[in-house]
Write an enzyme that holds these catalytic residues in place. Structure first.
Site, short mmCIF file in Angstrom:
data_model
loop_
_atom_site.label_atom_id
_atom_site.label_comp_id
_atom_site.label_asym_id
_atom_site.label_seq_id
_atom_site.Cartn_x
_atom_site.Cartn_y
_atom_site.Cartn_z
N ASP A 68 0.81 -1.29 -0.04
CA ASP A 68 0.01 0.08 0.14
C ASP A 68 0.92 1.02 -0.06
O ASP A 68 1.72 1.23 0.75
CB ASP A 68 -0.71 -0.14 1.42
CG ASP A 68 -2.07 1.04 1.03
OD1 ASP A 68 -2.98 0.91 0.37
OD2 ASP A 68 -1.93 1.96 1.87
N ASN A 76 -1.66 13.29 -4.91
CA ASN A 76 -3.04 13.70 -5.56
C ASN A 76 -3.64 14.97 -5.20
O ASN A 76 -3.90 15.82 -6.01
CB ASN A 76 -4.02 12.53 -5.34
CG ASN A 76 -4.26 11.46 -6.31
OD1 ASN A 76 -3.93 11.72 -7.60
ND2 ASN A 76 -4.89 10.48 -6.04
N HIS A 81 -4.42 14.55 -10.21
CA HIS A 81 -4.44 13.13 -10.51
C HIS A 81 -3.72 12.78 -11.62
O HIS A 81 -3.08 11.53 -11.42
CB HIS A 81 -6.01 13.12 -10.91
CG HIS A 81 -6.91 13.07 -9.66
ND1 HIS A 81 -6.98 12.17 -8.79
CD2 HIS A 81 -8.03 13.93 -9.54
CE1 HIS A 81 -7.98 12.44 -7.82
NE2 HIS A 81 -8.57 13.67 -8.33
N ASP A 85 -1.51 9.50 -11.20
CA ASP A 85 -1.37 8.30 -12.31
C ASP A 85 0.29 8.24 -12.28
O ASP A 85 0.34 6.88 -12.58
CB ASP A 85 -2.34 8.71 -13.38
CG ASP A 85 -3.75 8.70 -13.09
OD1 ASP A 85 -4.24 8.29 -12.06
OD2 ASP A 85 -4.47 9.29 -14.13
N ASP A 111 -4.49 2.60 -4.58
CA ASP A 111 -2.92 2.68 -4.33
C ASP A 111 -2.63 1.17 -3.62
O ASP A 111 -1.42 1.19 -2.99
CB ASP A 111 -2.34 3.60 -3.56
CG ASP A 111 -2.90 3.91 -2.28
OD1 ASP A 111 -3.94 3.09 -2.12
OD2 ASP A 111 -2.22 4.58 -1.45
#
Length: 207
Positions: A68, A76, A81, A85, A111
């Site tokens: 994680d 973010n 975003h 990404d 994630d």
């Protein structure tokens, strides 16, 4: 010239068989694409699960891990975003490279990533290598983005019930223990940093 009926039947059969083969091939490609995450190229949950089941059936010393990303939400929130990404895509590429030919990587969503490797002989060292890989900065539009990762793993041979489901549960518990230790460490350091910031600049420089 009249073509014999049996030749016509064979020809029609070949045409139909070819048509069905092409249709099946297109359907398989679409199904295969649906099992890959479009952002990272990793297997999605269903595709990964099928391959992980086969891996643990063939390799009793297999290990399953969950990872994680820590610090992903601030990326973010601050950079947008597209930056997030870029971090996810880089994490997927690094996890794939880490697995090599001896494992299968997947993205469960958000994630959170998952992998299975066929031999746990060097698992602890390999997990340290993976953590280092995932901490490497990601360059995006002139900005350096950095996250870390909480990683939990489970050896199939160490489980009472050596199934994929049990391994995922154990890996998830291990991951949250790692995440809890990291969070407690940040909480313990926060008052010290706050006290340092409150000092006059000359004293901070002297320190």
């Amino acid at each position: 010239m009249t073509i014999p009926p049996h030749i016509v039947s064979v020809f029609i059969g070949l045409v139909l068989a070819t048509g069905w083969a092409l249709h099946a091939s297109r359907l398989y490609r679409r199904l295969d694409r649906s099992r890959h995450d479009p952002l990272t190229g990793l297997w999605t949950r269903d595709g990964w699960t099928r391959r992980a089941e086969r891996t643990i059936a063939r390799h009793p010393r297999a290990a399953v891990l969950l990872a994680d990303l820590d610090g992903f939400k601030p990326v973010n929130d601050v950079h947008g975003h597209a930056a997030g990404d870029a971090v996810l895509a880089a994490a997927g590429e690094r996890l794939t490279a880490w697995c090599g030919t001896h494992g299968v990587a997947g993205r469960l969503g958000g994630d959170e990533f998952v992998a299975v490797i066929d031999d746990d002989a060097r698992l602890d060292d390999r997990l340290a290598d993976l953590a280092k890989l995932l901490r490497q900065p990601v360059e995006h539009q002139g900005v350096t983005l950095t996250v870390s990762a909480s990683i939990g793993a489970a050896r199939l041979a160490a489980l009472t019930e050596p199934t994929l489901s049990s391994a995922l549960t154990a890996a998830d518990q291990a991951m949250y223990r790692v995440k809890g230790r990291a969070r407690r460490g940040r909480l313990l350091l926060a008052p010290a940093f706050a006290a340092l910031r409150s000092l006059p600049q000359r004293m901070r420089l002297a320190a």
